[in-house]
Design a protein around this motif. Structure first.
Motif, PDB file in Angstrom:
ATOM      1  N   UNK A 202       0.827  -1.200   0.000  1.00 21.85           N
ATOM      2  CA  UNK A 202       0.000   0.000   0.000  1.00 21.85           C
ATOM      3  C   UNK A 202       0.867   1.257   0.000  1.00 21.85           C
ATOM      4  N   UNK A 373      -3.342   1.936  11.014  1.00 19.79           N
ATOM      5  CA  UNK A 373      -4.150   2.137   9.800  1.00 19.79           C
ATOM      6  C   UNK A 373      -5.174   3.257  10.005  1.00 19.79           C
ATOM      7  N   UNK A 374      -5.640   3.407  11.237  1.00 20.27           N
ATOM      8  CA  UNK A 374      -6.574   4.494  11.544  1.00 20.27           C
ATOM      9  C   UNK A 374      -5.837   5.833  11.635  1.00 20.27           C
ATOM     10  N   UNK A 376      -3.336   6.539  10.019  1.00 21.02           N
ATOM     11  CA  UNK A 376      -3.034   6.890   8.625  1.00 21.02           C
ATOM     12  C   UNK A 376      -4.171   7.721   8.016  1.00 21.02           C
ATOM     13  N   UNK A 377      -5.398   7.362   8.325  1.00 27.89           N
ATOM     14  CA  UNK A 377      -6.549   8.126   7.820  1.00 27.89           C
ATOM     15  C   UNK A 377      -6.465   9.569   8.299  1.00 27.89           C
ATOM     16  N   UNK A 380      -3.833  11.361   6.265  1.00 34.13           N
ATOM     17  CA  UNK A 380      -4.329  11.658   4.903  1.00 34.13           C
ATOM     18  C   UNK A 380      -5.284  12.853   4.954  1.00 34.13           C
ATOM     19  N   UNK A 428       2.824   7.852   3.309  1.00 31.98           N
ATOM     20  CA  UNK A 428       1.644   7.239   3.933  1.00 31.98           C
ATOM     21  C   UNK A 428       0.370   7.679   3.226  1.00 31.98           C
TER      22      UNK A 428
ATOM     23  N   UNK B  41       1.379   6.410  19.726  1.00 29.32           N
ATOM     24  CA  UNK B  41       0.066   6.266  19.079  1.00 29.32           C
ATOM     25  C   UNK B  41      -1.062   6.039  20.096  1.00 29.32           C
ATOM     26  N   UNK B  44      -3.410   9.084  20.380  1.00 27.58           N
ATOM     27  CA  UNK B  44      -4.234   9.580  19.269  1.00 27.58           C
ATOM     28  C   UNK B  44      -5.628   8.949  19.335  1.00 27.58           C
ATOM     29  N   UNK B  45      -6.640   9.802  19.213  1.00 29.51           N
ATOM     30  CA  UNK B  45      -8.015   9.314  19.320  1.00 29.51           C
ATOM     31  C   UNK B  45      -8.546   8.904  17.941  1.00 29.51           C
ATOM     32  N   UNK B  46      -8.759   7.616  17.784  1.00 31.63           N
ATOM     33  CA  UNK B  46      -9.216   7.130  16.477  1.00 31.63           C
ATOM     34  C   UNK B  46     -10.520   6.339  16.613  1.00 31.63           C
ATOM     35  N   UNK B  49     -12.593   6.780  13.695  1.00 31.31           N
ATOM     36  CA  UNK B  49     -11.857   6.853  12.428  1.00 31.31           C
ATOM     37  C   UNK B  49     -11.826   5.490  11.741  1.00 31.31           C
ATOM     38  N   UNK B  50     -12.000   5.499  10.428  1.00 35.26           N
ATOM     39  CA  UNK B  50     -11.902   4.256   9.661  1.00 35.26           C
ATOM     40  C   UNK B  50     -10.448   3.986   9.309  1.00 35.26           C
ATOM     41  N   UNK B  51     -10.161   2.731   8.972  1.00 33.79           N
ATOM     42  CA  UNK B  51      -8.801   2.372   8.574  1.00 33.79           C
ATOM     43  C   UNK B  51      -8.552   2.794   7.119  1.00 33.79           C
ATOM     44  N   UNK B  52      -7.301   3.124   6.810  1.00 32.75           N
ATOM     45  CA  UNK B  52      -6.919   3.334   5.411  1.00 32.75           C
ATOM     46  C   UNK B  52      -5.974   2.218   5.007  1.00 32.75           C
ATOM     47  N   UNK B  53      -6.536   1.206   4.355  1.00 33.09           N
ATOM     48  CA  UNK B  53      -5.705   0.107   3.874  1.00 33.09           C
ATOM     49  C   UNK B  53      -4.876   0.582   2.683  1.00 33.09           C
ATOM     50  N   UNK B  54      -5.484   1.463   1.878  1.00 32.42           N
ATOM     51  CA  UNK B  54      -4.793   2.080   0.741  1.00 32.42           C
ATOM     52  C   UNK B  54      -4.863   3.600   0.933  1.00 32.42           C
ATOM     53  N   UNK B  55      -3.909   4.348   0.367  1.00 35.60           N
ATOM     54  CA  UNK B  55      -3.954   5.808   0.513  1.00 35.60           C
ATOM     55  C   UNK B  55      -4.936   6.475  -0.439  1.00 35.60           C
ATOM     56  N   UNK B  56      -5.312   5.808  -1.505  1.00 34.18           N
ATOM     57  CA  UNK B  56      -6.266   6.376  -2.464  1.00 34.18           C
ATOM     58  C   UNK B  56      -7.367   5.354  -2.704  1.00 34.18           C
ATOM     59  N   UNK B  57      -8.483   5.809  -3.255  1.00 34.07           N
ATOM     60  CA  UNK B  57      -9.565   4.867  -3.555  1.00 34.07           C
ATOM     61  C   UNK B  57      -9.136   3.950  -4.688  1.00 34.07           C
ATOM     62  N   UNK B  58      -9.211   2.677  -4.410  1.00 33.29           N
ATOM     63  CA  UNK B  58      -8.851   1.709  -5.440  1.00 33.29           C
ATOM     64  C   UNK B  58     -10.086   0.875  -5.731  1.00 33.29           C
ATOM     65  N   UNK B  61     -11.131  -4.498  -9.878  1.00 36.15           N
ATOM     66  CA  UNK B  61     -11.299  -4.744 -11.309  1.00 36.15           C
ATOM     67  C   UNK B  61     -11.373  -6.247 -11.531  1.00 36.15           C
TER      68      UNK B  61
END
Lengths: 469, 95
Positions: A202, A373-374, A376-377, A380, A428, B41, B44-46, B49-58, B61
């Protein structure tokens, strides 16, 4: 001669590209003997490609010399990602990036030195039995990592050359900074990762490095775009990056990341970067200070947890079967695999496999991997909110001047990781970023990093070109 | 975070790495330093917050479920130097 002019001459048949290739190979060997930039030189392949280009000179990259970071596969050329565990691996296929370059007439000279699988900020974590590349300006200093060989040869090559580097957490801009060249890491998914030995799926991005910004733009155009073989490549149309080299930066809004100056940053680095910022102001850019507190505070931890987690699964395939290094078949599965990995992986590779395995292990997974992973959000989102106002963000590329090998050897692993403080953020967030050389201090180069929003690579080229003038 | 020899040996076993005594000792002290730093870490309050497995929308396909040409057996085996036999990879004992 610029890369553009060289290609034009090859296209018109004004340069004998076979002769030029022989000369480039001989220079490369000489440089490599002195500086250890190449893991392998692909002489036969280069000469056969040169002959093909001589017959058909039409390609967009006709006769341009390209080197690939060892992790970027080239069919028929030993590709080890800088690791002994892949000794003898000669892939039967090429990476998409290389394939596209070759289709456009590029000539592949070989594979460049790197930290094993990309695990390093200085290119001193090379695999067992590999040589460490030396800084082109001072042999007692490092090239930066992990695309160290790519940075070094980009600086010293007397022939028209672009290196394909790869960045997971800063491995393109960091060696570009320490070697005084341009290095562009594109948006995540802009360039296909097919045929790249994975470090972190990723995070990994292939990008061009070189002394000629026009050449960097041209090669990025060729390697970018959708690839059926990599489902994470983006569908968006590829920009004409070269056209941005002519664009004015007047009125461009640039944010200076305030946390990347001051404490922990070498004063000489700050001064050089500030001087470049003054120049941007004089050229009409609107410059303001901005803050990225979450990124700078949590970036390193977030990055290292995610990167090592991904690496530890990716490296599970290296077990002494099917390809690469083999040992005597002894004991059961687990004993054999553990033995092969113990003998053939270097110290930092073991450390990162251990850290990543730990961060994903039941009982720790929520507190480390999922949490990162959170986080990271949040990182971003922090960047994205800034790009609503600003076209580009500026920081030094590295917080330090090029260190000596002696200094690096005294750093703890954690101190090594901290060297990536400037670069983990854009990596990231999958944001495009570039290193621009901004001068020398004590004889070694200093670099400035510009980061842009997703798919806005063009803006990076406009700023780089404006500063070159 | 408590890091001891036992934890390191357990991780090494899961990771399929045979470590020497010296390596184990080194990793114990290094992991302490590294994990202490990572514990930043905790602040940090998450929660939302959702996880980001990828940095952009993939986008996923898919392709048609149609057989395509692939490596020949010979090509697939070509990278194994000695650990192969009768058209198969040869591995360590499973039982």
């Amino acid at each position: 001669m610029t890369i553009k002019d060289h290609i034009k001459k090859v296209q018109r048949g004004e340069i004998d590209i076979v002769d030029a290739t022989k000369k480039a190979l001989s220079e490369l060997k000489k440089t490599d003997n002195e500086f250890n930039y190449m893991n392998i030189i692909s002489e036969e392949l280069a000469l056969s490609q040169a002959k093909a280009v001589k017959k058909n000179t039409k390609g967009k990259l006709a006769g341009l010399f390209i080197t690939a970071k060892d992790a970027i596969l080239v069919a028929g050329v030993e590709s080890r990602g800088g690791s002994k565990i892949l000794d003898g691996y000669t892939p039967p296929f090429s990476s998409t990036a290389i394939k596209r370059c070759v289709e456009q007439g590029a000539i592949i000279l070989g594979k460049t030195a790197q930290d094993e699988f990309g695990f390093g900020a200085f290119c001193t974590n090379v695999g067992v039995g590999f040589k460490t590349p030396k800084n082109p300006f001072d042999k007692n200093r490092a090239t930066g990592g992990s695309s160290g060989g790519a940075g070094g040869i980009s600086q010293l090559a007397g022939f028209p050359h672009i290196a394909l580097g790869e960045s997971t957490g800063g491995s393109i801009v960091n060696p570009a900074s320490f070697c005084g060249v341009y290095g562009l890491c594109p948006t995540y998914g802009r360039v296909s990762r097919y045929g790249l030995l994975d470090y972190g799926n990723s995070l990994d991005k292939i990008g061009p490095m070189g002394k000629d910004i026009g050449g960097v733009a041209l090669v990025l155009e060729v390697i970018s775009g959708r690839d059926k073989k990599d489902s994470t490549t983006l569908l968006d149309k590829v920009d004409n990056y070269s056209s941005y080299l002519k664009k004015d930066i007047k009125g461009m809004k640039i944010g200076i990341i305030k946390e990347t100056f001051g404490k922990g940053v070498d004063n000489a680095v700050e001064k050089k970067v500030e001087k470049a910022i003054e120049k941007l102001k004089a050229l009409g850019a609107k410059v303001e200070k901005i803050s990225l507190p979450t990124t700078l505070k949590y970036g390193i931890s977030t990055y290292y947890i995610i990167a090592t987690s991904e690496a530890s699964t990716n490296l599970a395939k290296y077990c002494g079967m099917k390809y690469g290094k083999e040992e005597m078949l002894k004991g059961n599965f687990n004993e054999y695999f553990s033995d092969v990995r113990a003998k053939n992986l270097g110290e930092e590779a073991k450390r990162r496999i251990m850290l990543g395995t730990f961060a994903r292990m039941s009982g720790y997974r929520d507190a480390y991997y999922i949490k990162a992973l959170k986080a990271r959000t949040k990182i971003i989102d922090e960047y994205k909110s800034k790009f609503k106002t600003y076209d580009a963000l500026i920081s030094p590329t590295t917080p330090m001047l090029v260190p000596t090998f002696d200094k690096i050897s005294k750093l703890t692993p954690l101190q090594n990781y901290m060297a990536d403080i400037m670069t983990v953020g854009p990596n990231l967030a999958g944001l495009p970023h570039i290193n621009i050389p901004v001068g020398f201090e004590k004889g070694t180069p200093v670099g400035m990093m510009i980061t842009a929003d997703h798919l806005k690579e063009g803006k990076l080229f406009s700023v780089a070109k404006a500063l070159e003038k | 975070m408590k890091v001891d020899k036992e934890l390191i040996l357990h991780v090494a076993e899961v990771a399929r790495l045979k470590l020497t005594e010296t390596e184990v000792k080194k990793f114990v002290s290094e992991f302490k330093e590294i994990l202490d730093a990572f514990s930043i870490l905790d602040e940090i309050n998450v929660e939302k917050t959702k996880m980001s497995i990828q940095p952009v929308d993939v986008k996923n396909v898919l392709r048609e479920d149609k057989a395509e040409e692939c490596f020949s057996q010979e090509k697939a085996l070509a990278q194994a130097k000695t650990h192969k036999k009768d058209g198969y990879f040869k591995g360590p004992k499973a039982v």
